[in-house]
Scaffold this motif. Sequence first.
Motif, PDB file in Angstrom:
ATOM      1  N   GLN A  51     -15.835   4.599 -12.944  1.00 56.19           N
ATOM      2  CA  GLN A  51     -15.384   2.984 -13.637  1.00 56.19           C
ATOM      3  C   GLN A  51     -14.879   2.178 -12.325  1.00 56.19           C
ATOM      4  N   TRP A  52     -15.255   1.100 -12.398  1.00 57.79           N
ATOM      5  CA  TRP A  52     -14.850  -0.041 -11.429  1.00 57.79           C
ATOM      6  C   TRP A  52     -13.514  -0.520 -11.969  1.00 57.79           C
ATOM      7  N   LYS A  53     -12.278  -0.187 -11.207  1.00 53.97           N
ATOM      8  CA  LYS A  53     -11.148  -0.638 -11.874  1.00 53.97           C
ATOM      9  C   LYS A  53     -10.110  -1.208 -10.725  1.00 53.97           C
ATOM     10  N   GLU A  54      -9.589  -2.374 -10.721  1.00 51.68           N
ATOM     11  CA  GLU A  54      -8.682  -2.906  -9.808  1.00 51.68           C
ATOM     12  C   GLU A  54      -9.391  -2.821  -8.438  1.00 51.68           C
ATOM     13  N   ALA A  82     -19.362  -5.741  -9.988  1.00 53.67           N
ATOM     14  CA  ALA A  82     -18.347  -4.573 -10.739  1.00 53.67           C
ATOM     15  C   ALA A  82     -19.661  -3.977 -11.654  1.00 53.67           C
ATOM     16  N   ILE A 130     -12.965   8.513 -13.712  1.00 50.99           N
ATOM     17  CA  ILE A 130     -12.089   8.393 -14.894  1.00 50.99           C
ATOM     18  C   ILE A 130     -12.173   9.890 -15.599  1.00 50.99           C
ATOM     19  N   ASP A 181     -19.491   0.394 -19.096  1.00 46.06           N
ATOM     20  CA  ASP A 181     -18.895  -0.043 -17.759  1.00 46.06           C
ATOM     21  C   ASP A 181     -18.570   1.236 -16.796  1.00 46.06           C
ATOM     22  N   ALA A 182     -19.073   2.284 -17.272  1.00 52.26           N
ATOM     23  CA  ALA A 182     -18.644   3.515 -16.603  1.00 52.26           C
ATOM     24  C   ALA A 182     -20.093   4.165 -16.083  1.00 52.26           C
ATOM     25  N   TRP A 202     -13.958   1.821  -7.080  1.00 52.63           N
ATOM     26  CA  TRP A 202     -14.402   2.699  -7.954  1.00 52.63           C
ATOM     27  C   TRP A 202     -13.250   3.981  -8.190  1.00 52.63           C
ATOM     28  N   ARG A 203     -13.131   4.330  -9.424  1.00 54.59           N
ATOM     29  CA  ARG A 203     -12.210   5.369  -9.880  1.00 54.59           C
ATOM     30  C   ARG A 203     -12.691   6.376 -10.483  1.00 54.59           C
TER      31      ARG A 203
END
Length: 102
Positions: free
Chosen positions: A89-92, A9, A98, A60-61, A95-96
């Motif tokens: 940002q690494w989510k779920e 992550a 944001i 974390d972004a 990479w998303r």
Amino acid sequence: MPGLLILLAIIAPSAADIQALEVTRVIGPYVETTRDGRFHAEFAPSVETRGTVCEATGDDAYDCRYETRTKAFFDNEFGAWEAIVVQLQWKEGRWRIIEPGK
């Protein structure tokens, strides 16, 4: 195993990650669901990316800069390169975006 997931992550998005995000963004309007629940995109454009540079922002972004160009399904050549700047940002588990178009 959880340590490995945390390590994954915190690694910056790769050029392949950026390519996958751009393909998803560009062909999204062409995607349809088939009767069996699968996704299908007919006559979708092709996408190329280059010059990917991602820098950590400390929360974390990552701020990522790259260029992209597309070619419509029936066109012979790609269009002009366009500069893109996004924050990811690494989510779920993926990479998303944001903050698009910073």
